[in-house]
Structure formats: structure tokens, C-alpha cells
Design a protein around this motif. Structure first.
Motif, PDB file in Angstrom:
ATOM      1  N   LYS A  23       3.111   0.328   9.992  1.00  0.00           N
ATOM      2  CA  LYS A  23       3.343  -0.901   9.218  1.00  0.00           C
ATOM      3  C   LYS A  23       2.877  -0.782   7.776  1.00  0.00           C
ATOM      4  N   SER A  24       2.203   0.329   7.491  1.00  0.00           N
ATOM      5  CA  SER A  24       1.543   0.519   6.200  1.00  0.00           C
ATOM      6  C   SER A  24       0.795  -0.744   5.775  1.00  0.00           C
ATOM      7  N   SER A  25      -0.213  -1.019   6.533  1.00  0.00           N
ATOM      8  CA  SER A  25      -1.192  -2.061   6.245  1.00  0.00           C
ATOM      9  C   SER A  25      -2.224  -1.932   7.345  1.00  0.00           C
ATOM     10  N   SER A  26      -3.466  -2.112   7.014  1.00  0.00           N
ATOM     11  CA  SER A  26      -4.506  -1.670   7.936  1.00  0.00           C
ATOM     12  C   SER A  26      -5.365  -2.789   8.516  1.00  0.00           C
ATOM     13  N   MET A  39       0.816  -1.202   0.000  1.00  0.00           N
ATOM     14  CA  MET A  39       0.000   0.000   0.000  1.00  0.00           C
ATOM     15  C   MET A  39       0.853   1.255   0.000  1.00  0.00           C
ATOM     16  N   GLY A  77      -1.220   1.000  11.717  1.00  0.00           N
ATOM     17  CA  GLY A  77      -1.339   0.953  10.264  1.00  0.00           C
ATOM     18  C   GLY A  77      -0.347   1.888   9.612  1.00  0.00           C
ATOM     19  N   ARG A 113      -6.363   2.915   3.214  1.00  0.00           N
ATOM     20  CA  ARG A 113      -5.319   1.901   3.073  1.00  0.00           C
ATOM     21  C   ARG A 113      -5.836   0.497   3.335  1.00  0.00           C
ATOM     22  N   ARG A 152      -9.512  -9.633  10.109  1.00  0.00           N
ATOM     23  CA  ARG A 152      -9.569  -8.315   9.488  1.00  0.00           C
ATOM     24  C   ARG A 152     -10.974  -7.757   9.671  1.00  0.00           C
ATOM     25  N   ASP A 173      -6.393  -3.212   2.879  1.00  0.00           N
ATOM     26  CA  ASP A 173      -5.463  -4.166   2.283  1.00  0.00           C
ATOM     27  C   ASP A 173      -6.052  -4.788   1.028  1.00  0.00           C
ATOM     28  N   SER A 174      -7.381  -4.908   1.013  1.00  0.00           N
ATOM     29  CA  SER A 174      -7.995  -5.469  -0.183  1.00  0.00           C
ATOM     30  C   SER A 174      -9.424  -4.990  -0.344  1.00  0.00           C
TER      31      SER A 174
END
Lengths: 355, 355
Positions: free
Chosen positions: B59-62, A1, B56, B118, B93, B120-121
Motif C-alpha cells: 500500500k506504500s504507507s506504514s 511516500m 506497507g 516509510r 498508528r 507516514d509522518s
DNA sequence: CTGTTAGCGCCTTCAG
DNA sequence: CTGAAGGCGCTAACAG
């Protein structure tokens, strides 16, 4: 991301990040027109998308609203969810969804998860329970909510307050007059049927179910009738089906119920289940049994015979709950939300003209 | 939304924030047992809840998964949402919900909003459209998705790929064999009814609708029959009702359709609407018209006469889509998801023994 | 009106 | 195994 950042945009536009921030995101202060244009172009060409997480961190508010339901595929909750979603969109917020199956333990987890995500507010739909087995979980849920509110969170609960929850700042209840409406329904039904009534209820301790049962009994009393027998089963279609099978056996066997029965299922989904069971046993509605539900679920309106029920503005309820948690505006008259109202809707499933 | 922070916990426990972080959140490295216990106690006594936004950011992912549907109150989408929700929970998640009414413009907005958060999907359910009026919005949607994927996002689309979207890394399609199944249905129906068929379809350009129409015609051909007439209306209950009214008029008027009609509505909700219209006009099913739908919506199964339809594992579809976007595990055999399968389910609404 | 300086709360190198 | 330092991306005070 990974994605381009505000800093990159600022650099490309030849300004400071602060300035870029001011033009790209809502700030009270307006940078110069020329500068603004350059920034916007830079942002555009980089495909800049602000990082809401970072914004949230900095502003300590996330634009998120958490919604807790038992089951999103249950049309009752789905309808409320639609209302929540609509209101959320109006307020330019996004909704986070959690499903719990109605277990207070799960609800507590969900509240904690929402708190972790720093959701600005939480809407809890779905019946609270006062069953003994849930006592501990309920207490934890209450504590979690309490803490959430103390930290500035807004909570709206549909129907009943959470058991044992104090009522701190930010804790709102969207009251649903289940009891009154059930009473009204009983009165109407009693005027049209003078045989016995049976109530198909959910498990004891579910507030929504209990309220409706209590109200119905009250209405019967008001109509000068004795209390109805209460059959308990699970709060869903299958529960209604099981109960329906029992009742079908009784009716078929003749005896005291052989002349027919007035059935009140505490929600539409259960009523449909019960109706299916009666039909499966060769009985007909309303000839052999009159049946009524509660909620007036949209998807079920084409059902035949059309189901008598109590109409509830489910979408509005979701909307109201959501609005109750919205930050107060200046032009807000501060009035509490308008109370939820419903109305008895009689249809063919309880029609008098049966034989 | 203030709350106690990791730093506070660390201070109370007399350790560094880093250490506190290591014990409280999953880190590969395990601090000493005694230290760990102290930290945990401190956290507990402060009611510490980690700030997911900050996590988040770092780590840049939520841990967020975005779900896009037309309407959460539509049982088709609600069922898929349930599957998504379940899979999301397995993966620990949370799901972010967006409803768009099916407008590609809104879908693009939703994707952007998810990207901003952000997520992730992203799972996109609901029919894509190829209508001319949507061309531009579709292109923007495709561009947005493309960018999202390039930035490392995972996308799963139910049914059809987004028009004009490239298929970059991270772009998955959960194919639904609408066409094949519709063909199968046509074959079965043709074997049981030799009068005319009419298709009640959604607006032209909706892939799901178009596929089902095409498949049904194909099946008719396979059965040695001529193509069915196609009636178009909106892709919901009311659309079905309107179309139903038209057909009722024809049947009632006698003429070529006076002998009855075989009706295929491209989804269950429309079929129910059509059935309601026929009934409202005094016609009976399957005597005066046989009718079939598509999806096998759970809530509609108690409908009478029971609706012939094509059963689709909606929940599984949601689950599969969600899993397709999950980060790959080591023990993952890397196989593509198992294909979605459905089956024709014939019930009373198309029963032969009518008269 | 713009730029600079601090954090928001956490994770993750890197030393110790 | 622990602690210190830097940075994730953005906003909000301050200066200039």
C-alpha cells in the motif's frame, strides 16, 4: 511516500539491481571500486533512501525493537526508555513505543502490533499484575508472547515474568531485586526510628508493589520489629497523596500515631505525593513523619527534604533488557546479563535528628 | 520472525488469498458472510497476524509516525511524547522514537531513518538551533525534510520551523508563544519585585531559549524596567545549578545583588537546578531570591517552594502536532489547529511577602 | 565479480 | 462476489 528505488539507481548507474544492492547495503561481497563509486553517485544524485519495509520483507527481520511501558511520561518508565533507546542505537535498531496504562489487555494488543510489524524483539517494562480481573487478559498476553517467541522473536521483561508465560527460547527476564532491597531499606530505617511504620502500597496484585511490601516487612522482622500496616492506593502520585492525607489526619489527631510515623511508599512518585499531602496538612518531614520511597528518580533528587529511597539503575535496566534481546554475537561470551543491583540511599527525609 | 501467512489462511479456508485479504483486512468490498466466517476461523486457528511490512510495501504507507526528541527522559519531552502517543493510538498508528540530544546532525539521521521506514509522518519536538556550528547540519536536515515532504510525508515541528526549511505541502508548525508568555511573566514578576532580574538561559542560538529571553526582556521594558543580565549555561538541570552557584556567590557577597535577586530560568528543569544551588549555598527562596521557570512540568509541581512558571499544555502540543500530520478526513473542516496557549502561574517561589 | 531469477507477504487491478 | 495475475522494493540463490 514515493521515493526513488534501488532499480532506478541501478539503471542510472548502468548496473543490475543486485549489484546496486550489494554496494549500497551491507553485503559480504564487495563489487569493484569503480562500479561501487558509480552506484554511490547515482544513489546520491537521486537522493535514494532504501525502503526498510522491503528490506525487512526480503530479509524477514526489521531492525525494530518494541518497547512497552505504562506511561512514557512517568519518569520511571522514561528513564528505562532512555536506556532502551541508547542500546537500540548501538545496535542500529529503532524503537517502537507502546503505552498501555498497565492493562494486560492493552499489552497483549501491543505485542500483537509489534509482531505484525515484525519487530525483532520486545521489551516489556512495568509491573505485571496477578489480579483476578486480569486473569484472562494475562493468559492472552502470555499466549501472544509465546507465539511471538516461537516465531523467533526475542522478549525481555523487566522485573517479573509475565504471569503464566512459559519460558521458551528467546524469553528473558531482567530480574530486579525489589524484595531484597526493600528489606535492606527496612533494616536501615528501623535502625534509625523506633516508632511505627506504615507502608503506602499500590493495588494488591501488582508484582513490583507486592515485592517491595513483602521485602519491607521481611526487613522489619529481621530488625526485630512487627509488621507494618499496609495502605493501598493507586500506583502514582495521586495515590500517594490520598494515602498521605489519611496518615496526616492520624498524626494530627494524636493517638497512637501522634508521635510520628515511619512511612515507606513503594515508589518515589507516591512518596512525593504523600509528602505533599503531609505538608499540605501542616506537617513537617522528617519531624512529624519520616518518609522513604523507591527508585531514586533523577528528576526528584532536588526535592527537599531529600528523599530517602532505593537507587535503581533504571537506564541500565533498559539497556540490559535491550541487549538481552540482541542477536548473539560471535564474540559474545554467552554469559547471562549481569544482575541488576541497587542500593539503599538514605537522605534527609528519614533523618534521625528530628524533634 | 516466521509466522503464518495470508496464503496459508486462505488455503486452510479453501479460498483465494485475495478473498482472505478482503475479509481479514479492511477492504471496501465485503465477501459473503459464510465465506468470511470460515476465513476468520482459519486465521484464528493459525494465529495469523498480518505482516505489516508486506502491507506497507503493497500500500506504500506504514501506519508509522516518527517522533524526534532530544531526550525521552526529560520530562518536557516525555510529556509531549505522551500526547503524541495518545493521538497516534486514536489514529491507530504506532510511534517510532528517536532521540538526538538536540544535534541537528542526529536529527537529520533520524528523519532519514524514518523516511526509510516509510513513516507516514514525523513530529519534531525540541528546540532548533541557529548556532553557526550547526549551520551545515541544519541545511542537511532541512534538505532531508524537504525531500521527505516532497515524497508525500507529513511533518510537524513544535515551536519553530527548521532553519532554512522551505514550507512545502505537508510541513506544519505548531507555534508555541514562548516570547509572549515570557513577556507576560516578566510583567507579573516586575509588579511584585522591584529589585534586579537575572535570566538563566540556555546556549545562545537555541530558539526556545532565545525566544523566552527576548520575551522576558520585552516584558521588563513594558514594565518600565531595564533589561536583565543574561547568564548562559546548558539547557538542563546542571546548567541551572551552575548558574545558580554563580548567583548565590553574588548574593552572599552582598554588593549590588546582596539585597536579593529576581531569577528567571528559561525552563523549569533549569530553575530547579538553580534553586538547588541556592539552597546548597544556604540561601532561601523566596527570601533571598525569587525564582521562576517555564513549562510547568507536572513532576515538579510538588517541589517546594512551589515554582512560579508558565504553564504550557505539553500533552496537547504533542497531540496537536500529531493530528496536524494526520491524513485529512472528509468531515475535517480543514481549519488549522487551534493555537497553543499557555498562562503565567505564580506560586510561592516568587512570592512578594519575603523578607 | 556481475547479472538473472525467484521469491518475501500482501494488495489491487482485472477477468470470470 | 470470487479468483487469477501482477507488482510493491529488495535480497538471496543461482548462473555466467
Amino acid at each position: 511516500m514515493a521515493a526513488s528505488t534501488l532499480t532506478e539507481v541501478a539503471r542510472l548507474a548502468g548496473v543490475s539491481p543486485a549489484t546496486a544492492s550489494r554496494v549500497l547495503n551491507g553485503s559480504a561481497r564487495k563489487p569493484g571500486k569503480d562500479i561501487a563509486e558509480r552506484v554511490r553517485q547515482a544513489a546520491d544524485s537521486l537522493g535514494y533512501i532504501p525502503n526498510a519495509q522491503a528490506q525487512g520483507l526480503a530479509k524477514s527481520s526489521s531492525g525494530l525493537i518494541g518497547l512497552i511501558v505504562h506511561d512514557i511520561a512517568d519518569p520511571y518508565f522514561a528513564a528505562i526508555a532512555r536506556g532502551v533507546q541508547e542500546a537500540a542505537r548501538e545496535q542500529r535498531r529503532m524503537v517502537l513505543l507502546a503505552t498501555t496504562g498497565g492493562a494486560p489487555g492493552e499489552e497483549k494488543e501491543a505485542v500483537a502490533a509489534f509482531a505484525a510489524r515484525r519487530a525483532d524483539s520486545i521489551v516489556i517494562a512495568g509491573s505485571r499484575s496477578s489480579r483476578a480481573e486480569d486473569r484472562e487478559d494475562n493468559a492472552e498476553l502470555a499466549a501472544e508472547l509465546d507465539r511471538y517467541c516461537r516465531n523467533g522473536g526475542q522478549v525481555a521483561v523487566v522485573g517479573h515474568p509475565v504471569v503464566g508465560a512459559a519460558a521458551p527460547e528467546g524469553y528473558h527476564v531482567v530480574a530486579v531485586p525489589n524484595q531484597e532491597l526493600a528489606a535492606d531499606l527496612a533494616v536501615e530505617l528501623a535502625a534509625r526510628w523506633d516508632g511505627d511504620f506504615v507502608i503506602i502500597a499500590g493495588p494488591e496484585g501488582l508484582f513490583t508493589s507486592d515485592d517491595r511490601v513483602r521485602g519491607f516487612q521481611e526487613g522489619l522482622t529481621r530488625a526485630g520489629r512487627g509488621p507494618a500496616e499496609v495502605l493501598r492506593s493507586s500506583f502514582n502520585r495521586d495515590g500517594g497523596y490520598q494515602a498521605g492525607l489519611q496518615l496526616a489526619a492520624r498524626i494530627t489527631a494524636g493517638g497512637p500515631d501522634g508521635g510520628g510515623l515511619g512511612i515507606f511508599a513503594v515508589n518515589d512518585v507516591m512518596a512525593i505525593g504523600a509528602a505533599a499531602a503531609l505538608r499540605a496538612e501542616g506537617l513537617r518531614i522528617p519531624r512529624d513523619a519520616r518518609i522513604a520511597g523507591f527508585d531514586d528518580i533523577e528528576t526528584l533528587r532536588d526535592f527537599r527534604p531529600a528523599l530517602s529511597t532505593v537507587s535503581l539503575p533504571l537506564e541500565d535496566i533498559g539497556r540490559l533488557a535491550t541487549r538481552a534481546t540482541a542477536p548473539r554475537h560471535a564474540d559474545d561470551d554467552g554469559q547471562p546479563a549481569p544482575p541488576v543491583t541497587g542500593r539503599v540511599t538514605l537522605r534527609r527525609s528519614t533523618e534521625a535528628a528530628a524533634g
